[in-house]
Design a protein around this motif. Structure first.
Motif, PDB file in Angstrom:
ATOM      1  N   THR A  85      12.098  14.598   3.560  1.00  0.00           N
ATOM      2  CA  THR A  85      11.869  14.799   4.985  1.00  0.00           C
ATOM      3  C   THR A  85      11.621  13.409   5.550  1.00  0.00           C
ATOM      4  O   THR A  85      10.760  12.678   5.043  1.00  0.00           O
ATOM      5  N   VAL A  86      12.389  13.023   6.570  1.00  0.00           N
ATOM      6  CA  VAL A  86      12.332  11.667   7.118  1.00  0.00           C
ATOM      7  C   VAL A  86      11.820  11.731   8.551  1.00  0.00           C
ATOM      8  O   VAL A  86      12.289  12.550   9.346  1.00  0.00           O
ATOM      9  N   TRP A  87      10.858  10.877   8.861  1.00  0.00           N
ATOM     10  CA  TRP A  87      10.284  10.796  10.204  1.00  0.00           C
ATOM     11  C   TRP A  87      10.555   9.436  10.824  1.00  0.00           C
ATOM     12  O   TRP A  87      10.360   8.398  10.170  1.00  0.00           O
ATOM     13  N   ASP A  88      10.954   9.424  12.081  1.00  0.00           N
ATOM     14  CA  ASP A  88      10.827   8.264  12.940  1.00  0.00           C
ATOM     15  C   ASP A  88       9.402   8.396  13.463  1.00  0.00           C
ATOM     16  O   ASP A  88       9.025   9.477  13.955  1.00  0.00           O
ATOM     17  N   CYS A  89       8.577   7.365  13.329  1.00  0.00           N
ATOM     18  CA  CYS A  89       7.159   7.551  13.611  1.00  0.00           C
ATOM     19  C   CYS A  89       6.458   6.220  13.891  1.00  0.00           C
ATOM     20  O   CYS A  89       7.050   5.155  13.778  1.00  0.00           O
ATOM     21  N   THR A  90       5.206   6.337  14.254  1.00  0.00           N
ATOM     22  CA  THR A  90       4.323   5.184  14.335  1.00  0.00           C
ATOM     23  C   THR A  90       3.286   5.334  13.229  1.00  0.00           C
ATOM     24  O   THR A  90       3.107   6.424  12.674  1.00  0.00           O
ATOM     25  N   VAL A  91       2.615   4.239  12.911  1.00  0.00           N
ATOM     26  CA  VAL A  91       1.584   4.279  11.880  1.00  0.00           C
ATOM     27  C   VAL A  91       0.285   3.722  12.450  1.00  0.00           C
ATOM     28  O   VAL A  91       0.290   2.794  13.260  1.00  0.00           O
ATOM     29  N   THR A  92      -0.816   4.327  12.036  1.00  0.00           N
ATOM     30  CA  THR A  92      -2.150   3.851  12.386  1.00  0.00           C
ATOM     31  C   THR A  92      -2.890   3.578  11.085  1.00  0.00           C
ATOM     32  O   THR A  92      -3.028   4.486  10.257  1.00  0.00           O
ATOM     33  N   PRO A  93      -3.326   2.330  10.867  1.00  0.00           N
ATOM     34  CA  PRO A  93      -4.059   2.052   9.626  1.00  0.00           C
ATOM     35  C   PRO A  93      -5.388   2.789   9.619  1.00  0.00           C
ATOM     36  O   PRO A  93      -5.985   3.010  10.671  1.00  0.00           O
ATOM     37  N   GLY A  94      -5.833   3.168   8.430  1.00  0.00           N
ATOM     38  CA  GLY A  94      -7.098   3.872   8.279  1.00  0.00           C
ATOM     39  C   GLY A  94      -8.205   2.952   7.817  1.00  0.00           C
ATOM     40  O   GLY A  94      -8.012   1.753   7.638  1.00  0.00           O
ATOM     41  N   GLU A  95      -9.345   3.550   7.619  1.00  0.00           N
ATOM     42  CA  GLU A  95     -10.516   2.779   7.172  1.00  0.00           C
ATOM     43  C   GLU A  95     -10.372   2.381   5.716  1.00  0.00           C
ATOM     44  O   GLU A  95      -9.730   3.066   4.933  1.00  0.00           O
ATOM     45  N   GLN A  96     -10.998   1.267   5.389  1.00  0.00           N
ATOM     46  CA  GLN A  96     -11.092   0.818   4.007  1.00  0.00           C
ATOM     47  C   GLN A  96     -12.559   0.568   3.715  1.00  0.00           C
ATOM     48  O   GLN A  96     -13.307   0.153   4.598  1.00  0.00           O
ATOM     49  N   GLY A  97     -12.960   0.813   2.497  1.00  0.00           N
ATOM     50  CA  GLY A  97     -14.355   0.557   2.148  1.00  0.00           C
ATOM     51  C   GLY A  97     -14.693   1.134   0.794  1.00  0.00           C
ATOM     52  O   GLY A  97     -13.827   1.573   0.049  1.00  0.00           O
ATOM     53  N   GLY A  98     -15.980   1.133   0.491  1.00  0.00           N
ATOM     54  CA  GLY A  98     -16.453   1.682  -0.769  1.00  0.00           C
ATOM     55  C   GLY A  98     -17.879   1.258  -1.047  1.00  0.00           C
ATOM     56  O   GLY A  98     -18.410   0.359  -0.401  1.00  0.00           O
ATOM     57  N   GLU A  99     -18.467   1.929  -2.008  1.00  0.00           N
ATOM     58  CA  GLU A  99     -19.815   1.591  -2.449  1.00  0.00           C
ATOM     59  C   GLU A  99     -19.725   0.792  -3.738  1.00  0.00           C
ATOM     60  O   GLU A  99     -18.653   0.659  -4.328  1.00  0.00           O
TER      61      GLU A  99
END
Length: 155
Positions: A113-127
């Motif tokens: 399944t192929v999308w023409d789309c935009t991307v939004t980066p998500g959070e990064q982190g950790g303990e």
């Protein structure tokens, strides 16, 4: 009756258009994903006196999002190519340049399944006793398309 398929069998790729010949880059180390086929849906209220007190509507716009999350990946100091492309190339684009393509399928399927789309980066982190997280969200633009898998799907 069909059998359920495992959630870990899904493959997600982004298209890197920076080289002369565009290439699909797999998003590695994904351990969670969510597909929302009704995101950005818009409706118009069509209720009238003839509706006799019952609500009516028409769908005026369809949309969808796909969110993936997992672990920040690198080997010997080199970032995972798919994650690196999302974070350092695609996510910085604006206007018409902000659109790209992603594709996904289950390892048993013969069609992407192929999308023409935009991307939004998500959070990064950790303990301190965790691995660093990584995530992004894709918002579909227009209708999805399909394309055949050019190699034999994994079993």
């Amino acid at each position: 009756m069909g059998r359920p398929i495992d959630a870990r069998g899904w493959i997600f790729e982004v298209e890197d258009t920076t080289p002369t010949t565009p290439a699909w880059l797999r998003l590695s180390n994904i351990n969670s994903w969510t597909y929302n086929p009704s995101e950005n849906e818009e409706t118009a209220d069509t209720t009238t006196n003839d509706s006799e007190g019952l609500y009516e509507q028409d769908v005026m716009q369809r949309g969808a999002t796909l969110e993936v999350s997992g672990q920040y990946a690198q080997t010997a100091g080199v970032r995972d190519p798919g994650q690196d492309y999302v974070d350092n190339t695609w996510a910085w684009q604006l206007g018409s340049e902000s659109r790209g393509r992603m594709r996904y399928r289950h390892k048993t399927q013969t069609q992407w399944t192929v999308w023409d789309c935009t991307v939004t980066p998500g959070e990064q982190g950790g303990e301190h006793n965790a691995k660093t997280s990584w995530a992004c969200s894709f918002t579909r633009c227009g209708a999805p398309t399909t394309e055949a898998v050019t190699t034999t799907p994994e079993a």
